[in-house]
Design an enzyme around this catalytic site. Sequence first.
Site, short mmCIF file in Angstrom:
data_model
loop_
_atom_site.label_atom_id
_atom_site.label_comp_id
_atom_site.label_asym_id
_atom_site.label_seq_id
_atom_site.Cartn_x
_atom_site.Cartn_y
_atom_site.Cartn_z
N ARG A 247 -4.66 1.75 -1.38
CA ARG A 247 -4.79 0.41 -0.81
C ARG A 247 -4.65 -0.68 -1.85
NH1 ARG A 247 -10.10 -2.66 0.89
NH2 ARG A 247 -9.21 -4.37 2.06
N LEU A 248 -3.85 -1.67 -1.52
CA LEU A 248 -3.79 -2.92 -2.27
C LEU A 248 -4.44 -3.97 -1.39
CD1 LEU A 248 -2.82 -4.66 -4.66
CD2 LEU A 248 -0.70 -5.02 -3.38
N SER A 249 -5.57 -4.49 -1.81
CA SER A 249 -6.33 -5.47 -1.02
C SER A 249 -5.70 -6.85 -1.17
CB SER A 249 -7.78 -5.52 -1.49
OG SER A 249 -8.36 -4.25 -1.43
N ILE A 250 -5.36 -7.46 -0.04
CA ILE A 250 -4.78 -8.80 -0.07
C ILE A 250 -5.60 -9.73 0.82
CG2 ILE A 250 -2.77 -10.22 0.46
CD1 ILE A 250 -1.05 -7.79 -0.30
N ASP B 217 -5.52 -8.17 8.52
CA ASP B 217 -4.53 -8.47 9.54
C ASP B 217 -4.06 -7.21 10.26
OD1 ASP B 217 -3.45 -8.06 6.84
OD2 ASP B 217 -1.48 -8.21 7.77
N CYS C 279 0.87 -1.17 0.00
CA CYS C 279 0.00 0.00 0.00
C CYS C 279 0.91 1.23 0.00
CB CYS C 279 -0.90 0.02 1.23
SG CYS C 279 -2.05 -1.36 1.35
N ASN D 295 0.83 0.08 5.80
CA ASN D 295 1.36 -0.60 4.64
C ASN D 295 2.12 -1.79 5.20
OD1 ASN D 295 2.63 -1.48 2.30
ND2 ASN D 295 4.24 0.07 2.42
N GLY D 296 1.59 -2.98 5.02
CA GLY D 296 2.33 -4.14 5.51
C GLY D 296 1.45 -5.30 5.88
N GLU D 297 2.07 -6.22 6.59
CA GLU D 297 1.38 -7.42 7.06
C GLU D 297 1.75 -7.67 8.51
OE1 GLU D 297 1.57 -10.94 4.51
OE2 GLU D 297 2.48 -9.64 3.00
#
Length: 175
Positions: free
Chosen positions: A52-55, A98, A2, A76-78
């Site tokens: 946003r990049l939806s994962i 998450d 993101c 931005n991250g996991e």
Amino acid sequence: MCGFLGVFRANKSVELSITGVEITQAMDVIKHRGPDDTSTTSSVNYHIGFNRLSINDLSKSAMQPFVLDGVKVFVNGEIYNHKDIENKESIAPASKSDCEVIIHLYLKYGISFIERLNGMFAIVIIDDRSNELHLIQDRFSVKPLYYYIKNDEVIFGSEIKAIKKIAPDIKVDGT
């Protein structure tokens, strides 16, 4: 991945040098970081854009910022251990993201919440209750986070080129 771009000034009585419109326009520079959604959040002393990049959660319920009790969180991250945190802290998230655990941990533990996270991340927290900005990066700086301080404003972003778009006078690596 993101991406975010923002400006923050603690003093609410002084007008920001960068407008929300400028932030929104500059978000195109980092559109590749999050093509699924773009949002802009503004107040008298900050403007933040987020791509946003939806994962993990493709739904609108995971859109950022996460907002709760006067706090806004952009990530931005996991967070690898989010399920363990949800169980241990009895968190019932509104989404499958998450990253949603971050706002709950921050509200419970303050800035020391970071000790509980395992993952790769760059986090922006705006605490409207205390008028504070927190910029947080994972221990190994996997996710990018750049900032520049100019005239009592903090300009920050996921990529230097986005920062330079709103603050072209910044010199980076001799440029």
